[in-house]
Design an enzyme around this catalytic site. Structure first.
Site: not given
Length: 542
Positions: A393, A327, A329, A80, A169, A126
């Site tokens: 991500e 995405n 985390y 990606r 995002e 991005h």
């Protein structure tokens, strides 16, 4: 004696690593590239923690062939990466000239990946909006102009792409760029940070523009290219799991409110499912106040500041993403009573009521290791939206890694533990929970320019010596390669050797030098053909 065999991920599951253009390419003035909003922002004193900028980063504009070779040695199935809008159209606009060198750069990268058996997974935007568009009409603040320019930029110039992400995002662009002012273009009501901007209105205007730009780019692809190319297009959203601080009703509600603001700004791109039950029924599942399926709680908080969709826009927005790009985390403990509107007036913490921490603390203040939250979020998204999930991500920044010796940094135990937990959660979500997950892209392939955190924060599974641009695979890279070898059916690429890599291994130190630039006649002919086809494709789409 019986043994239990864990079902593997299917052969068509995509796994690989992720990057973005501004974070790795460097060469900001090379190859005909125009400025992005991050160029001058990153050079402005006080904007980046370590005072460095994105002019060189990991030098991947020049070293891309070596990077692809390393990806091939890792045995990834997909990669990606993002395109730089201002490298393709330097001034950004629909009436502005395209840059042949930019198109050739990405076409060559895509062709080389495909030749290595690596599927390109391409992000169109991005965060690096062309500076010229920001100067010309305010960029994302001007819906009427920026949507048209983004759709024009999104026009397909190659038939080789099976997977496209429109925007990475939207929440981060809107909130950090136009609310907090800590990301480019740095607009905020806080006059200590910025001399211009209105944090009470601009983030929601920008978020609205981003959703509509995505939707119309998706419509163009579906109307003009999808039937022939059989590809998919979607948007990818940041959103971490929000867990109630305790079982009190106000904190259970706070967790949902946090999800509404973190994910809800973008999820009008998805149709809602009527089948979900459980404590997270608020937000999108309720009848929305505003068109576009914004969460009702957002309307309650923002009132008239939350933009409305026209009926035409709504018709394009609904169902505009072929999949759910995720995405994620970390996990937050959510408490009622917060003062940050961008978090839904919810207080975030990692500290449990008994004083213990949720997990291992990363270098990034906003990140702790809690794999159970990853599994919970995967289930939440699948049950609510019933869209295939592509995890685009997921990663961990080891605390103080940039202060370690190279040998210490390569032995990234905390990152290995993080991925050990998230991969186990991924597999359990697929096999035990029935969640439809189709990709996993750890962030990041390389240590790189981590936006406002600069180079002090390292997320890479590959260590980068920024002085020499030499790449060194970390233990986390070895762990992930082995994990997918063990848990992925019929990998088509060549994996790393089973034995651990030492400093004498040819894969541990991959010395990267600028490419020679001496292509063979066959390569030159192929590049020329692709370039001509690209120009014809662009012109015919006008």
């Amino acid at each position: 004696m019986s043994t239990t065999t864990t079902k593997k991920l299917p052969a068509d599951f995509l796994w690989g690593f992720a990057t973005s253009a501004f974070q790795i390419e460097g060469s900001t003035s090379a190859g005909g590239r125009g400025k992005s909003i991050w160029d001058d922002f990153s050079r402005t004193p006080g904007k980046i923690q370590d005072g460095r900028n994105g002019d060189v980063t990991t030098d991947s504009y020049r070293l891309w062939k070596k990077d692809v070779e390393l990806l091939s040695q890792y045995g990834v199935k997909s990669y990606r990466f993002s395109l730089s809008w201002s490298r393709i159209i330097p001034l950004g606009g629909r009436e502005d000239p395209i840059n042949p060198e930019g198109i050739k750069f990405y076409s060559d990268l895509i062709d080389t990946l495909l030749a290595k058996g690596i599927t390109p997974f391409v992000t169109l935007h991005h965060w690096d909006l062309p500076q010229a568009l920001h100067d010309r009409y305010g960029g994302w603040l001007n819906k009427e102009e920026v949507v048209k320019d983004f759709v024009n930029y999104s026009k397909d110039y190659t038939s080789s792409l099976a997977y496209r992400l429109t925007i990475n995002e939207p929440w981060v662009i809107a909130i950090h760029g136009y609310g907090h002012g800590v990301f480019a273009p740095g607009r905020s009501s806080n006059r200590e940070i910025s001399s211009e901007g209105d944090s009470s209105t601009e983030p929601w205007i920008v978020g609205h523009s981003l959703i509509i730009a995505h939707a119309y780019a998706s419509k163009l692809y579906h109307d003009s290219f999808a039937e022939k190319q059989k590809g998919l297009i979607g948007i990818t959203l940041n959103g971490d799991w929000e867990m109630p601080y305790d079982d009190s009703p106000e904190n259970v509600a706070a967790a949902q409110h946090a999800l509404d603001f973190a994910i809800g700004i973008s999820l009008s791109s998805y149709r809602n499912s009527s089948s979900e039950t459980g404590k997270h029924q608020a937000g999108m599942q309720c009848d929305p106040i505003y068109l576009g399926h914004y969460p009702s709680y957002m309307g309650t908080v923002l009132g008239d500041r939350l933009p409305k969709f026209t009926s035409e826009e709504l018709a394009v927005v609904e169902g505009s993403s072929d999949f759910y790009g995720m995405n994620t985390y970390t996990t937050n403990l959510a408490r009622a009573g917060g003062k940050d509107e961008f978090q839904g007036n919810v207080d975030y913490t990692f500290t449990r009521p008994d004083g213990t921490q949720l997990g291992t603390q990363a270098q990034s203040f906003w990140l702790q290791d809690y794999p159970e939250g990853f599994r919970a979020l995967l289930n939440y998204a699948w049950k609510r939206y019933k869209k295939p999930i592509y995890v685009t991500e997921n990663g961990f920044s080891v605390k103080n890694e940039d202060e370690m010796s190279r040998e210490q940094a390569i032995a990234d135990v905390d990152r290995v533990n993080y991925f050990r937990g998230t991969t186990a959660s991924l597999l359990a979500a697929v096999n035990e929970d029935g969640v439809d997950i189709r990709s996993y892209f750890p962030w990041s392939f390389l240590d790189n320019f981590e936006w406002a955190e600069g180079y002090r924060t390292r997320f890479g599974v590959t260590y980068v010596d920024y002085e020499t641009q030499t790449r060194y695979p970390k233990d986390s890279a070895k762990f992930l390669v082995q994990w997918f070898k063990d848990n992925h059916e019929q990998p088509t690429a060549i994996p790393l050797k089973d034995k651990p890599m030492s400093t004498t291994s040819s894969l541990t130190k991959v010395a990267l030098a600028p490419p020679s630039g001496s292509d063979s006649k066959v390569e030159a002919k192929s590049a020329l053909t692709r370039f001509i086809n690209a120009i014809l494709s662009f012109v015919l789409c006008q």
